[in-house]
Design a protein around this motif. Structure first.
Motif, PDB file in Angstrom:
ATOM      1  N   TYR A   6       0.830  -1.201   0.000  1.00 45.56           N
ATOM      2  CA  TYR A   6       0.000   0.000   0.000  1.00 45.56           C
ATOM      3  C   TYR A   6       0.872   1.261   0.000  1.00 45.56           C
ATOM      4  O   TYR A   6       0.628   2.187  -0.766  1.00 45.56           O
ATOM      5  CB  TYR A   6      -0.936   0.011   1.215  1.00 45.56           C
ATOM      6  CG  TYR A   6      -1.785   1.251   1.281  1.00 45.56           C
ATOM      7  CD1 TYR A   6      -2.869   1.399   0.433  1.00 45.56           C
ATOM      8  CD2 TYR A   6      -1.484   2.284   2.164  1.00 45.56           C
ATOM      9  CE1 TYR A   6      -3.648   2.543   0.469  1.00 45.56           C
ATOM     10  CE2 TYR A   6      -2.259   3.424   2.215  1.00 45.56           C
ATOM     11  CZ  TYR A   6      -3.339   3.555   1.362  1.00 45.56           C
ATOM     12  OH  TYR A   6      -4.098   4.691   1.389  1.00 45.56           O
ATOM     13  N   ASN A   9       2.622   1.591  -3.411  1.00 47.14           N
ATOM     14  CA  ASN A   9       1.656   2.025  -4.417  1.00 47.14           C
ATOM     15  C   ASN A   9       1.256   3.480  -4.215  1.00 47.14           C
ATOM     16  O   ASN A   9       1.127   4.234  -5.188  1.00 47.14           O
ATOM     17  CB  ASN A   9       0.416   1.138  -4.392  1.00 47.14           C
ATOM     18  CG  ASN A   9       0.668  -0.236  -4.958  1.00 47.14           C
ATOM     19  OD1 ASN A   9       1.654  -0.467  -5.644  1.00 47.14           O
ATOM     20  ND2 ASN A   9      -0.228  -1.155  -4.673  1.00 47.14           N
ATOM     21  N   LEU A  10       1.089   3.888  -2.977  1.00 47.73           N
ATOM     22  CA  LEU A  10       0.720   5.270  -2.699  1.00 47.73           C
ATOM     23  C   LEU A  10       1.838   6.230  -3.102  1.00 47.73           C
ATOM     24  O   LEU A  10       1.582   7.258  -3.739  1.00 47.73           O
ATOM     25  CB  LEU A  10       0.381   5.437  -1.221  1.00 47.73           C
ATOM     26  CG  LEU A  10      -0.149   6.805  -0.799  1.00 47.73           C
ATOM     27  CD1 LEU A  10      -1.456   7.109  -1.526  1.00 47.73           C
ATOM     28  CD2 LEU A  10      -0.354   6.856   0.694  1.00 47.73           C
ATOM     29  N   SER A  13       2.030   6.350  -6.891  1.00 47.80           N
ATOM     30  CA  SER A  13       0.836   7.016  -7.438  1.00 47.80           C
ATOM     31  C   SER A  13       0.922   8.526  -7.247  1.00 47.80           C
ATOM     32  O   SER A  13       0.569   9.283  -8.155  1.00 47.80           O
ATOM     33  CB  SER A  13      -0.419   6.493  -6.754  1.00 47.80           C
ATOM     34  OG  SER A  13      -0.629   5.154  -7.059  1.00 47.80           O
ATOM     35  N   LEU A  37      -7.179   9.665  -3.981  1.00 47.06           N
ATOM     36  CA  LEU A  37      -6.051   8.879  -4.476  1.00 47.06           C
ATOM     37  C   LEU A  37      -5.698   7.772  -3.487  1.00 47.06           C
ATOM     38  O   LEU A  37      -5.442   6.623  -3.878  1.00 47.06           O
ATOM     39  CB  LEU A  37      -4.837   9.781  -4.718  1.00 47.06           C
ATOM     40  CG  LEU A  37      -3.621   9.144  -5.367  1.00 47.06           C
ATOM     41  CD1 LEU A  37      -3.942   8.708  -6.788  1.00 47.06           C
ATOM     42  CD2 LEU A  37      -2.466  10.119  -5.370  1.00 47.06           C
ATOM     43  N   VAL A  41      -5.835   3.829  -4.277  1.00 51.07           N
ATOM     44  CA  VAL A  41      -4.633   3.009  -4.118  1.00 51.07           C
ATOM     45  C   VAL A  41      -4.935   1.807  -3.224  1.00 51.07           C
ATOM     46  O   VAL A  41      -4.360   0.735  -3.405  1.00 51.07           O
ATOM     47  CB  VAL A  41      -3.472   3.862  -3.567  1.00 51.07           C
ATOM     48  CG1 VAL A  41      -2.322   3.004  -3.091  1.00 51.07           C
ATOM     49  CG2 VAL A  41      -2.987   4.814  -4.642  1.00 51.07           C
ATOM     50  N   TYR A  42      -5.834   1.967  -2.278  1.00 49.55           N
ATOM     51  CA  TYR A  42      -6.248   0.831  -1.449  1.00 49.55           C
ATOM     52  C   TYR A  42      -6.821  -0.278  -2.338  1.00 49.55           C
ATOM     53  O   TYR A  42      -6.488  -1.450  -2.173  1.00 49.55           O
ATOM     54  CB  TYR A  42      -7.274   1.285  -0.410  1.00 49.55           C
ATOM     55  CG  TYR A  42      -7.713   0.191   0.511  1.00 49.55           C
ATOM     56  CD1 TYR A  42      -6.934  -0.184   1.587  1.00 49.55           C
ATOM     57  CD2 TYR A  42      -8.916  -0.472   0.300  1.00 49.55           C
ATOM     58  CE1 TYR A  42      -7.336  -1.208   2.445  1.00 49.55           C
ATOM     59  CE2 TYR A  42      -9.330  -1.486   1.140  1.00 49.55           C
ATOM     60  CZ  TYR A  42      -8.538  -1.846   2.209  1.00 49.55           C
ATOM     61  OH  TYR A  42      -8.935  -2.856   3.045  1.00 49.55           O
ATOM     62  N   LEU A  44      -6.201  -0.673  -5.576  1.00 53.62           N
ATOM     63  CA  LEU A  44      -5.101  -1.192  -6.388  1.00 53.62           C
ATOM     64  C   LEU A  44      -4.237  -2.169  -5.607  1.00 53.62           C
ATOM     65  O   LEU A  44      -3.733  -3.149  -6.159  1.00 53.62           O
ATOM     66  CB  LEU A  44      -4.231  -0.045  -6.903  1.00 53.62           C
ATOM     67  CG  LEU A  44      -4.813   0.821  -8.008  1.00 53.62           C
ATOM     68  CD1 LEU A  44      -3.859   1.940  -8.347  1.00 53.62           C
ATOM     69  CD2 LEU A  44      -5.110  -0.009  -9.223  1.00 53.62           C
ATOM     70  N   THR A  45      -4.065  -1.913  -4.327  1.00 50.63           N
ATOM     71  CA  THR A  45      -3.261  -2.796  -3.497  1.00 50.63           C
ATOM     72  C   THR A  45      -3.937  -4.157  -3.340  1.00 50.63           C
ATOM     73  O   THR A  45      -3.264  -5.189  -3.314  1.00 50.63           O
ATOM     74  CB  THR A  45      -3.009  -2.155  -2.119  1.00 50.63           C
ATOM     75  OG1 THR A  45      -2.415  -0.872  -2.316  1.00 50.63           O
ATOM     76  CG2 THR A  45      -2.076  -3.004  -1.286  1.00 50.63           C
ATOM     77  N   SER A  48      -2.976  -5.934  -6.284  1.00 52.70           N
ATOM     78  CA  SER A  48      -1.567  -6.321  -6.211  1.00 52.70           C
ATOM     79  C   SER A  48      -1.388  -7.625  -5.451  1.00 52.70           C
ATOM     80  O   SER A  48      -0.497  -8.410  -5.774  1.00 52.70           O
ATOM     81  CB  SER A  48      -0.744  -5.243  -5.507  1.00 52.70           C
ATOM     82  OG  SER A  48      -0.420  -4.212  -6.356  1.00 52.70           O
ATOM     83  N   THR A  55       2.218  -2.539  -8.795  1.00 47.49           N
ATOM     84  CA  THR A  55       3.357  -1.768  -8.293  1.00 47.49           C
ATOM     85  C   THR A  55       4.412  -1.594  -9.379  1.00 47.49           C
ATOM     86  O   THR A  55       4.955  -0.497  -9.545  1.00 47.49           O
ATOM     87  CB  THR A  55       3.964  -2.473  -7.058  1.00 47.49           C
ATOM     88  OG1 THR A  55       2.930  -2.691  -6.107  1.00 47.49           O
ATOM     89  CG2 THR A  55       5.057  -1.633  -6.440  1.00 47.49           C
ATOM     90  N   LEU A  58       3.291   1.037 -11.809  1.00 47.51           N
ATOM     91  CA  LEU A  58       3.428   2.388 -11.258  1.00 47.51           C
ATOM     92  C   LEU A  58       4.884   2.856 -11.279  1.00 47.51           C
ATOM     93  O   LEU A  58       5.152   4.040 -11.509  1.00 47.51           O
ATOM     94  CB  LEU A  58       2.864   2.446  -9.840  1.00 47.51           C
ATOM     95  CG  LEU A  58       1.350   2.402  -9.731  1.00 47.51           C
ATOM     96  CD1 LEU A  58       0.932   2.210  -8.281  1.00 47.51           C
ATOM     97  CD2 LEU A  58       0.737   3.662 -10.303  1.00 47.51           C
TER      98      LEU A  58
END
Length: 79
Positions: A6, A9-10, A13, A37, A41-42, A44-45, A48, A55, A58
């Protein structure tokens, strides 16, 4: 593991957003954008964790945008 993904990714991002899409906004709008955002991202994680290359994508996006910004800055400086 989830928290590490997370945070990575954050970070990437935010870098991608700042390099490619960010404009000058008021502080309240900026807080709203970064909150949305973080929520995105949560999600997207979660993807992942299921072995999707979020990741890695990104990282590549951040690198490409950084190269683009650097070359754009250098070209404007030469003019």
């Amino acid at each position: 593991m989830f928290l590490t993904l997370y945070i990575l990714n954050l970070i990437f991002s935010v870098i991608s957003f700042k390099l490619g899409f960010a404009r000058k906004l008021s502080p309240l709008k900026t807080v709203f954008v970064y909150t949305m955002l973080a929520i995105g991202v949560y999600l997207l994680t979660i993807f992942s964790i299921f072995q999707l290359p979020i990741t890695e994508s990104l990282i590549v996006i951040s690198a490409v945008l950084a190269i683009y910004r650097f070359r754009l800055h250098r070209e404007r400086k030469n003019r």
